[in-house]
Design an enzyme around this catalytic site. Structure first.
Site, PDB file in Angstrom:
ATOM      1  CD  GLU A 236      23.375 -15.446  44.599  1.00  0.00           C
ATOM      2  OE1 GLU A 236      22.289 -15.123  44.117  1.00  0.00           O
ATOM      3  OE2 GLU A 236      24.235 -14.613  44.941  1.00  0.00           O
ATOM      4  CG  ASP A 237      27.497 -16.710  45.948  1.00  0.00           C
ATOM      5  OD1 ASP A 237      27.264 -15.632  45.361  1.00  0.00           O
ATOM      6  OD2 ASP A 237      27.467 -16.817  47.182  1.00  0.00           O
TER       7      ASP A 237
ATOM      8  CE1 TYR B  12      21.482 -13.056  50.939  1.00  0.00           C
ATOM      9  CE2 TYR B  12      21.371 -10.796  51.714  1.00  0.00           C
ATOM     10  CZ  TYR B  12      21.567 -11.703  50.694  1.00  0.00           C
ATOM     11  OH  TYR B  12      21.852 -11.243  49.437  1.00  0.00           O
TER      12      TYR B  12
ATOM     13  CG  ASP C 204      21.778 -12.042  43.229  1.00  0.00           C
ATOM     14  OD1 ASP C 204      21.207 -10.973  42.956  1.00  0.00           O
ATOM     15  OD2 ASP C 204      22.125 -12.367  44.377  1.00  0.00           O
ATOM     16  CG  ASP C 205      26.913 -13.511  42.829  1.00  0.00           C
ATOM     17  OD1 ASP C 205      26.753 -13.084  43.973  1.00  0.00           O
ATOM     18  OD2 ASP C 205      26.677 -14.694  42.510  1.00  0.00           O
TER      19      ASP C 205
ATOM     20  CG  ASN D 214      28.336  -9.376  51.043  1.00  0.00           C
ATOM     21  OD1 ASN D 214      28.231  -8.462  51.838  1.00  0.00           O
ATOM     22  ND2 ASN D 214      27.761  -9.380  49.858  1.00  0.00           N
TER      23      ASN D 214
ATOM     24  NE  ARG E  37      31.610 -15.069  44.868  1.00  0.00           N
ATOM     25  CZ  ARG E  37      30.644 -14.171  44.715  1.00  0.00           C
ATOM     26  NH1 ARG E  37      30.632 -13.367  43.687  1.00  0.00           N
ATOM     27  NH2 ARG E  37      29.631 -14.064  45.579  1.00  0.00           N
TER      28      ARG E  37
ATOM     29  CE  LYS F  77      22.243 -14.312  47.545  1.00  0.00           C
ATOM     30  NZ  LYS F  77      22.530 -12.912  47.283  1.00  0.00           N
TER      31      LYS F  77
HETATM   32  O1  LIG Z   1      24.738 -12.797  49.398  1.00  0.00           O
HETATM   33  C1  LIG Z   1      24.991 -11.590  49.500  1.00  0.00           C
HETATM   34  O2  LIG Z   1      24.909 -10.951  50.532  1.00  0.00           O
HETATM   35  C2  LIG Z   1      25.359 -10.836  48.272  1.00  0.00           C
HETATM   36  C3  LIG Z   1      25.902 -11.745  47.267  1.00  0.00           C
HETATM   37  O3  LIG Z   1      25.205 -12.245  46.410  1.00  0.00           O
HETATM   38  C4  LIG Z   1      27.314 -12.155  47.392  1.00  0.00           C
HETATM   39  O4  LIG Z   1      28.061 -11.549  48.162  1.00  0.00           O
HETATM   40  O5  LIG Z   1      27.665 -13.116  46.717  1.00  0.00           O
HETATM   41 MG   LIG Z   2      26.068 -14.038  45.665  1.00  0.00          MG
END
Ligand SMILES: O=C([O-])CC(=O)C(=O)O
Ligand SMILES: [Mg+2]
Length: 647
Positions: free
Chosen positions: A329-330, A187, A352-353, A496, A240, A258
């Site tokens: 996600e992202d 991760y 999640d973001d 991150n 992203r 994830k």
């Molecule tokens: O993945 C991770 O560590 C946290 C997250 O969702 C991101 O930064 O987009």
């Molecule tokens: Mg993310």
């Protein structure tokens, strides 16, 4: 015993013939998949794990009274207690409709060299493995040795993902037992590099891809996925990826990482997760010109074409798996918020973001206030500076705002506590026309455009949260000034991976003379200041909540993910901290406790769902012993005896 093994063997031979015929016909009809809906449904179910509808949430069922049928016991074998390296009691055998080398090539069933001799006979691969049988403990030790001998993080990642591709049970066992060591490998931060190098390192298929070419085919395509019982999908469009920007289809590493956490930390069984990339192209010039890139080499789809494509995907997966949780996600900020607004009230989904980061950060803030001895009254008294007005920054603001209302502030008072800045400075009402409705809500009537330094000196915030993806943005002066105005400033650089963190743990502790309360999105090592004092930075990462939220909503059959569910998830996480941890300046629990944290988060979410009539699969009666119920349902990676499915 010999007799029953022989008859099992004979049955298997007949069955194998049937299956290989199926496989050939499947290959030759792939092109017609879109019109062969029902054919694919039945064909694919042949290779799925067979279980009853009310089966255990884990991979196998416990044997009633812990009595294992005699034919599965090998000579001299203990029938209770430790077994192949695990302390779980025996599990009922699992019927599988594969045999021979198919099993050895199926990561869900493969046990490497741990197959017992009875199993090698029953499933027809005697002779295909080296003779010595080793248990999971030894296998784990071997992999750990290999990982620990390797200095490079990305190579550690490759070793581990190789195990993932060949033996999911062992992979997840290693994650569960060594979470602190493994999380940074599978991760953040290493997953960032894995995504960048995705095309170069591509080995085996994992997950699904949907692109413009697939318009009109998606309802059929979803039946190409071999598992019939998917509970959680993590989907990205790669626009992203962490703070690294548009990585296109290379972003697949994120849903994979994830979902590994969903299994290991959240107790969802690995055959129930599906990583997805919606490949709408990329605007990353480098990838558009990279001959090794594996995604669609066209500029990103925009506007209605984009949303229609995403919508077809959503309808398709929900048609096959009506109760599936979809985690966005992202996605780049503009798309992320719009997609969330479009779907959040109708289907089981969350971003999640926006929401996961929001809930986790709220937990960190509540933890920090507990550490300062200021809870419960002081949340509403905070002045919150958020650097970054993208989906994560605004998501955090929204969750903290909700929490302030819960803590007795009026809407106006709560809004006044926020100072949100982007690259143009403090969001002010003079540029409302350029802001999304979610950003506009926090725009201030005065001081629009102030820089971070100016905001700190004029408004004296009690905390600064970094969600800018600009590594090193928090300067020495900024952090020192935070420390001047506030006895113990809360400093959370949350971007991150590590290189994108707004400051390091060492900088934050040094510049505030050890007084700040610190947490970061990606992990940092403990810091020793020149005077000898040591500080332990904790990780404020959404991994503390999304697995538990997913476990909770799928177990209780929630229809949607509500704001209150996020709030109770944050509270459960904050309450998990012990006084001892707080006194050491920790605002998140140790990663080694993450399975228990996920269980507590799931329980809180289920309670909320039951209380508000959202839980379609559970009622009030379940409240009596939710802990035991959730515990029982959590996937525990142990080897399950395999038996061939009867024809
Ligand atoms: O993945 C991770 O560590 C946290 C997250 O969702 C991101 O930064 O987009
Ligand atoms: Mg993310």
């Amino acid at each position: 015993m010999i007799n029953s093994a022989a008859s099992l063997l004979r049955r298997g031979a007949a069955r194998r013939t049937v299956q290989s015929t199926g496989a050939v016909s499947a290959a030759s009809t792939t092109k017609k998949a879109s019109v062969q809906h029902s054919f694919f449904r039945s064909m694919n179910s042949a290779s799925t794990i067979v279980e009853d509808d009310d089966s255990d949430y884990g991979f196998g069922k416990s044997v009633p009274d812990n009595k294992i049928p005699e034919e599965f016991i090998e000579e001299g074998e203990e029938t209770i207690g430790e077994w192949t390296g695990c302390t779980r009691k025996f599990l009922a055998p699992l019927s599988v409709s594969q045999s021979g080398s198919e099993i050895l090539n199926n990561p869900l069933f493969n046990k490497f060299t741990a197959f017992k001799s009875g199993e090698r006979d029953r499933l027809h691969f005697r002779g295909l493995l080296p003779p010595r049988r080793v248990n999971m403990k030894i296998q784990k030790e071997r992999v750990l040795q290999e990982i620990r001998a390797e200095p490079s993080m990305i190579r550690k990642h490759i070793i581990l993902e190789d195990v993932h591709d060949r033996n999911e049970t062992l992979y997840h066992r290693i994650l569960v037992d060594h979470m602190v060591e493994m999380a940074p490998i599978i991760y953040t931060p290493t997953v960032g590099q894995a995504c960048k190098e995705f095309a170069m390192r591509y080995r085996r298929p994992r997950g699904m891809y949907f692109c413009e070419e697939d318009r009109g085919h998606m309802a059929a395509m979803v039946y190409n996925w071999p598992e019939k019982d998917v509970h959680v999908i993590v989907v990205t469009d790669g626009s992203r990826i962490l703070g690294l920007g548009d990585l296109g289809c290379n972003g697949m590493g994120i849903p994979i990482g994830k979902l590994s956490l969903y299994c290991a930390a959240g107790g969802i069984a690995p055959h129930r997760v599906l990583p997805v990339v919606i490949d709408v192209g990329t605007d990353n010039e480098e990838l558009l010109n990279d001959k090794f890139y594996l995604g669609v080499q066209k500029p990103r789809l925009q506007g209605s074409k984009y949303y229609h494509l995403v919508d077809e995907f959503i309808q398709a997966v929900r048609h096959r798996w009506p109760n599936v949780l979809i985690q966005f996600e992202d996605f780049s900020s503009d798309k992320a918020q719009k997609l969330l607004n479009k779907y959040r009230d109708d289907i089981l989904c969350f971003n999640d973001d926006i929401q996961g980061t929001g809930a986790t950060t709220l937990a960190g803030v509540l933890g920090a206030l507990r550490a300062k001895g200021e809870l419960p009254t002081s949340l509403a008294d905070q002045r919150i500076l958020i650097a970054g007005a993208g989906s994560a920054g605004i998501g955090v603001a929204q969750v903290l705002y909700q929490a302030m209302l819960e803590h007795g502030r009026s809407e106006e008072e709560a809004k006044n506590c926020f100072f949100i800045a982007d690259e143009k400075g403090l969001l002010g009402t003079e540029r409302l026309d350029q802001l999304s409705p979610e950003q506009a809500m926090f725009a201030r009537d005065t001081d629009g455009g102030l820089s971070l330094n100016e905001i700190v000196n004029k408004h004296k915030p009690t905390m600064i949260l970094g969600m800018t993806a600009v590594g090193g943005l928090f300067s020495e002066k900024l952090i020192r000034d935070m420390g001047k105005h506030c006895e113990r400033p809360i400093i959370f650089p949350l971007s991150n991976p590590t290189i994108k963190a707004e400051c390091s743990a060492e900088q934050a502790f040094e510049w505030t003379d050890g007084k700040c309360i610190f947490a970061s999105g990606s992990p940092f090592d403990p810091v020793q200041l020149k005077d000898g004092r040591t500080f332990y930075p904790t990780q404020c990462n959404n991994m503390f909540v999304f697995p538990g939220i997913g476990l909770g909503v799928t177990l209780c059959g929630a229809k949607t993910v509500t704001d209150r569910m996020l709030y109770v998830a944050a509270e459960a996480l904050a309450n998990y901290l012990t006084e001892d941890e707080l006194s050491q300046g920790k605002v998140f629990p140790d990663l080694s406790t993450i399975r228990d944290v996920s269980k507590k988060v799931a329980i809180a979410v289920i309670e909320e769902a039951i209380r508000t009539g959202q839980a379609s699969r559970l009622d009030e009666k379940a409240l009596a012993d939710l802990d035991a119920f959730v515990q029982k349902k959590m996937y525990d990676p142990v080897y399950v005896p395999l038996i061939e499915k009867k024809a």
